[in-house]
Design an enzyme around this catalytic site. Structure first.
Site, PDB file in Angstrom:
ATOM      1  N   ILE A   1      -8.863   0.016 -68.074  1.00  9.80           N
ATOM      2  CA  ILE A   1      -8.329   1.274 -67.545  1.00  9.80           C
ATOM      3  C   ILE A   1      -6.825   1.126 -67.318  1.00  9.80           C
ATOM      4  CG2 ILE A   1      -8.524   2.980 -65.665  1.00  9.80           C
ATOM      5  CD1 ILE A   1     -11.164   2.671 -67.178  1.00  9.80           C
TER       6      ILE A   1
ATOM      7  N   CYS B   1      -6.382  -8.350 -61.422  1.00  9.66           N
ATOM      8  CA  CYS B   1      -6.762  -7.450 -62.508  1.00  9.66           C
ATOM      9  C   CYS B   1      -6.327  -8.048 -63.839  1.00  9.66           C
ATOM     10  CB  CYS B   1      -6.176  -6.074 -62.356  1.00  9.66           C
ATOM     11  SG  CYS B   1      -6.843  -4.994 -63.611  1.00  9.66           S
TER      12      CYS B   1
ATOM     13  N   ASN C   1     -13.785 -10.304 -59.627  1.00 18.88           N
ATOM     14  CA  ASN C   1     -13.287  -9.242 -60.480  1.00 18.88           C
ATOM     15  C   ASN C   1     -13.882  -9.479 -61.883  1.00 18.88           C
ATOM     16  OD1 ASN C   1     -11.644  -7.152 -61.628  1.00 18.88           O
ATOM     17  ND2 ASN C   1     -10.216  -7.459 -59.930  1.00 18.88           N
TER      18      ASN C   1
HETATM   19  C1  LIG Z   1     -14.206   0.851 -64.893  1.00 26.05           C
HETATM   20  C2  LIG Z   1     -13.843  -0.219 -63.901  1.00 26.05           C
HETATM   21  C3  LIG Z   1     -12.670  -0.103 -63.168  1.00 26.05           C
HETATM   22  C4  LIG Z   1     -12.328  -1.090 -62.237  1.00 26.05           C
HETATM   23  N1  LIG Z   1     -11.181  -0.943 -61.514  1.00 26.05           N
HETATM   24  C5  LIG Z   1     -10.868  -1.864 -60.565  1.00 26.05           C
HETATM   25  C6  LIG Z   1      -9.727  -1.684 -59.744  1.00 26.05           C
HETATM   26  O1  LIG Z   1      -8.993  -0.693 -59.848  1.00 26.05           O
HETATM   27  N2  LIG Z   1      -9.457  -2.656 -58.824  1.00 26.05           N
HETATM   28  C7  LIG Z   1     -10.256  -3.760 -58.641  1.00 26.05           C
HETATM   29  O2  LIG Z   1      -9.969  -4.584 -57.757  1.00 26.05           O
HETATM   30  N3  LIG Z   1     -11.367  -3.934 -59.403  1.00 26.05           N
HETATM   31  C8  LIG Z   1     -11.676  -3.014 -60.343  1.00 26.05           C
HETATM   32  N4  LIG Z   1     -12.810  -3.190 -61.104  1.00 26.05           N
HETATM   33  C9  LIG Z   1     -13.646  -4.397 -60.913  1.00 26.05           C
HETATM   34  C10 LIG Z   1     -14.858  -4.131 -60.027  1.00 26.05           C
HETATM   35  O3  LIG Z   1     -14.467  -3.729 -58.727  1.00 26.05           O
HETATM   36  C11 LIG Z   1     -15.769  -5.361 -59.933  1.00 26.05           C
HETATM   37  O4  LIG Z   1     -15.041  -6.426 -59.347  1.00 26.05           O
HETATM   38  C12 LIG Z   1     -16.296  -5.824 -61.288  1.00 26.05           C
HETATM   39  O5  LIG Z   1     -16.595  -4.723 -62.114  1.00 26.05           O
HETATM   40  C13 LIG Z   1     -17.543  -6.710 -61.172  1.00 26.05           C
HETATM   41  O6  LIG Z   1     -18.594  -6.033 -60.524  1.00 26.05           O
HETATM   42  P1  LIG Z   1     -19.776  -5.246 -61.330  1.00 26.05           P
HETATM   43  O7  LIG Z   1     -20.278  -6.189 -62.372  1.00 26.05           O
HETATM   44  O8  LIG Z   1     -20.779  -4.897 -60.287  1.00 26.05           O
HETATM   45  O9  LIG Z   1     -19.128  -4.027 -61.929  1.00 26.05           O
HETATM   46  C14 LIG Z   1     -13.170  -2.213 -62.038  1.00 26.05           C
HETATM   47  C15 LIG Z   1     -14.353  -2.317 -62.786  1.00 26.05           C
HETATM   48  C16 LIG Z   1     -14.710  -1.344 -63.703  1.00 26.05           C
HETATM   49  C17 LIG Z   1     -15.996  -1.485 -64.478  1.00 26.05           C
END
Ligand SMILES: Cc1cc2nc3c(=O)[nH]c(=O)nc-3n(C[C@H](O)[C@H](O)[C@H](O)COP(=O)(O)O)c2cc1C
Length: 305
Positions: free
Chosen positions: A72, A131, A192
């Site tokens: 993103i 990130c 992350n």
């Molecule tokens: C579409 C998307 C956008 C994300 N944007 C951010 C963000 O802006 N800041 C952040 O710290 N993590 C961001 N993440 C990471 C998530 O917060 C999380 O750490 C990561 O997806 C792992 O968890 P999950 O497997 O449950 O999704 C994003 C993840 C996804 C999929």
């Protein structure tokens, strides 16, 4: 049996261990239409930077086996618009509001911490140290020295509880967790996304315009579990688990491995009401296992002799 879902993350007390993960459900209104948000102890918003960011070119997401890749590029409305338009609404949903901040550089993180310190109704700041889709994004999450220095500067800039969000894209996550603790973080969250890639070989094109992106979802859960366990063994501050959590059993696995709370990310794209389903599932499992206080299962993984 009356069940106690409350958990303590240092100075931050939550009514339940469930939180949203940054970037996966906006700032509250996206979920509020599906169910009562009381199942969440806190909502974590998408990363906020000082100035608005348009993010990367499209396409920015792609589905992969048991997960997704996103690049993103930290699109967000920036500090001023967020404080004026979005934060007041975020505060009104019931769960505590956690603001996730991201900077291009050291000074931007500190600037954001100082400014958010002056705002009402923020329960904690989560520092997005990691990130992987932004060129500068990995410097504070990959080396203990810069990580500790940044967290210490943020610590000075705000009285709010600080959660340092860690990257899995490092050789030794325990050393980064320790650095965040030494810098004064009240908790660490992990993980992350993992840097990944997806390709369409017929078109000879990457599936996201940025070529690489962050892998998330059930595919990353074992990596997240390992990172949470290693971090929890390395620090005294609480650890918040993130990574592929999709059901009540996942939550309990992470808590047994050492997490005091968990964040729901990619699952919310599939089941926006997962928070409620998982909360109900936790109730059933706690009754089943005779666990009255969910906090009692944190870090109960057996040590091998
Ligand atoms: C579409 C998307 C956008 C994300 N944007 C951010 C963000 O802006 N800041 C952040 O710290 N993590 C961001 N993440 C990471 C998530 O917060 C999380 O750490 C990561 O997806 C792992 O968890 P999950 O497997 O449950 O999704 C994003 C993840 C996804 C999929």
């Amino acid at each position: 049996m009356a069940l106690d879902f409350s958990v303590k993350l240092g100075p931050l007390e939550l009514s339940t261990p469930l939180m949203t993960a940054s970037g996966c459900s906006g700032y509250g209104k996206e979920l509020d239409r599906y169910h009562d948000l009381a199942c969440y102890g806190a909502l974590v918003g998408k990363s906020i930077s000082r100035k608005p960011r348009l993010g990367n070119d499209y396409p920015r997401t792609a589905e992969t086996a048991a997960g997704m890749i996103n690049a993103i590029g930290l699109q967000n409305e920036g500090f001023d618009a967020f404080v004026k338009n979005t934060l007041p609404k975020m505060r009104g949903f019931g769960p505590k509001a956690v603001v996730n901040v991201v900077g291009h550089d050291f000074d931007e993180y500190v600037w954001l911490c100082e400014r958010f310190d002056a705002e009402e109704g923020i329960a904690a700041l989560e520092l997005n140290l990691s990130c992987p889709n932004v060129a500068e994004g990995l410097q504070f999450s990959s080396e203990p020295g810069p990580c500790e220095k940044l967290v210490a500067a943020c610590r000075k800039a705000t009285q709010l509880p600080i959660i340092a969000k860690l990257s899995p894209n490092v050789a030794n996550i325990a050393s980064i967790a320790k650095a965040a603790e030494a810098g004064g973080a009240d908790a660490v969250s992990a993980i992350n996304t993992l840097v990944g890639m997806a390709v369409n070989w017929r078109r000879k094109e990457p599936l996201v315009a940025n070529y690489t992106g962050g892998l998330s979802g059930p595919a990353v859960k074992p990596v997240a579990l390992r990172c949470v366990w290693q971090a929890a063994n390395a620090v005294k501050i609480p650890v918040i688990a993130i990574g592929g959590i999709s059901n009540a059993d996942d939550v309990l696995e992470f808590m047994v491995a050492g997490a005091s709370a968990v964040q729901l990310g990619t699952i919310l794209f599939v089941e926006p009401d997962a928070g409620q389903t998982i909360y109900n599932g936790l109730k059933e499992r706690m009754l089943d296992a005779g666990v009255k206080r969910i906090a009692d299962i944190v870090g109960t993984l057996k040590q091998r002799a």
